[in-house]
Design a protein around this motif. Structure first.
Motif, PDB file in Angstrom:
ATOM      1  N   ASP A  57      46.327  30.393  35.314  1.00  0.00           N
ATOM      2  CA  ASP A  57      46.348  31.747  35.851  1.00  0.00           C
ATOM      3  C   ASP A  57      45.462  31.848  37.085  1.00  0.00           C
ATOM      4  OD1 ASP A  57      47.049  34.669  35.515  1.00  0.00           O
ATOM      5  OD2 ASP A  57      44.865  34.785  35.387  1.00  0.00           O
ATOM      6  N   SER A  58      44.283  31.279  37.007  1.00  0.00           N
ATOM      7  CA  SER A  58      43.350  31.291  38.131  1.00  0.00           C
ATOM      8  C   SER A  58      43.946  30.588  39.347  1.00  0.00           C
ATOM      9  CB  SER A  58      42.039  30.620  37.719  1.00  0.00           C
ATOM     10  OG  SER A  58      41.144  30.584  38.793  1.00  0.00           O
ATOM     11  N   ASP A  59      44.578  29.449  39.126  1.00  0.00           N
ATOM     12  CA  ASP A  59      45.202  28.705  40.233  1.00  0.00           C
ATOM     13  C   ASP A  59      46.308  29.530  40.890  1.00  0.00           C
ATOM     14  OD1 ASP A  59      43.495  26.599  39.712  1.00  0.00           O
ATOM     15  OD2 ASP A  59      45.008  25.398  38.668  1.00  0.00           O
ATOM     16  N   ARG A  60      47.131  30.198  40.086  1.00  0.00           N
ATOM     17  CA  ARG A  60      48.210  31.039  40.629  1.00  0.00           C
ATOM     18  C   ARG A  60      47.645  32.174  41.469  1.00  0.00           C
ATOM     19  NH1 ARG A  60      50.343  30.272  35.561  1.00  0.00           N
ATOM     20  NH2 ARG A  60      49.564  32.274  34.837  1.00  0.00           N
ATOM     21  N   GLU A  61      46.600  32.809  40.963  1.00  0.00           N
ATOM     22  CA  GLU A  61      46.010  33.935  41.693  1.00  0.00           C
ATOM     23  C   GLU A  61      45.361  33.460  42.999  1.00  0.00           C
ATOM     24  OE1 GLU A  61      46.415  37.171  41.036  1.00  0.00           O
ATOM     25  OE2 GLU A  61      47.712  36.500  39.422  1.00  0.00           O
ATOM     26  N   GLU A  62      44.687  32.316  42.983  1.00  0.00           N
ATOM     27  CA  GLU A  62      44.065  31.792  44.203  1.00  0.00           C
ATOM     28  C   GLU A  62      45.113  31.439  45.246  1.00  0.00           C
ATOM     29  OE1 GLU A  62      41.012  28.828  43.767  1.00  0.00           O
ATOM     30  OE2 GLU A  62      40.258  29.807  41.952  1.00  0.00           O
ATOM     31  N   TRP A 103      36.666  37.067  43.768  1.00  0.00           N
ATOM     32  CA  TRP A 103      35.560  37.695  43.073  1.00  0.00           C
ATOM     33  C   TRP A 103      35.889  37.646  41.594  1.00  0.00           C
ATOM     34  CZ3 TRP A 103      31.115  39.645  45.192  1.00  0.00           C
ATOM     35  CH2 TRP A 103      31.074  39.699  46.573  1.00  0.00           C
ATOM     36  N   LYS A 104      34.967  37.141  40.812  1.00  0.00           N
ATOM     37  CA  LYS A 104      35.205  36.982  39.385  1.00  0.00           C
ATOM     38  C   LYS A 104      34.220  37.858  38.617  1.00  0.00           C
ATOM     39  CE  LYS A 104      35.269  33.359  35.879  1.00  0.00           C
ATOM     40  NZ  LYS A 104      34.973  31.951  35.650  1.00  0.00           N
TER      41      LYS A 104
END
Length: 54
Positions: free
Chosen positions: A25-30, A39-40
Motif C-alpha cells: 500500500d505504501s509503495d502504491r501511494e508513493e 507525511w506519515k
C-alpha cells in the motif's frame, strides 16, 4: 496545547495491515506522488519492528 486534533485521530477508524500489505500500500501511494513528500501519521500504536525500516 490544542488536543482537538489528537482526539480526532484517536477516534478515527482505521484498518490494521500486516507487514506485506502495508508495504504494498505504501509503495502504491508513493508512486502516485511522483517524487513528492510523504507525511506519515502514526496513531497510538505499539511497534516492535527492529528488522523493518518502515
Amino acid at each position: 496545547m490544542d488536543t482537538t486534533v489528537f482526539d480526532r485521530i484517536r477516534a478515527a477508524e482505521g484498518t490494521i495491515l500486516d507487514r506485506p500489505t502495508f508495504h504494498a500500500d505504501s509503495d502504491r501511494e508513493e508512486e502516485k506522488l511522483d517524487g513528492g513528500v510523504v507525511w506519515k501519521l502514526e496513531r497510538s500504536q505499539f511497534f516492535n519492528e527492529l528488522d523493518d525500516a518502515a
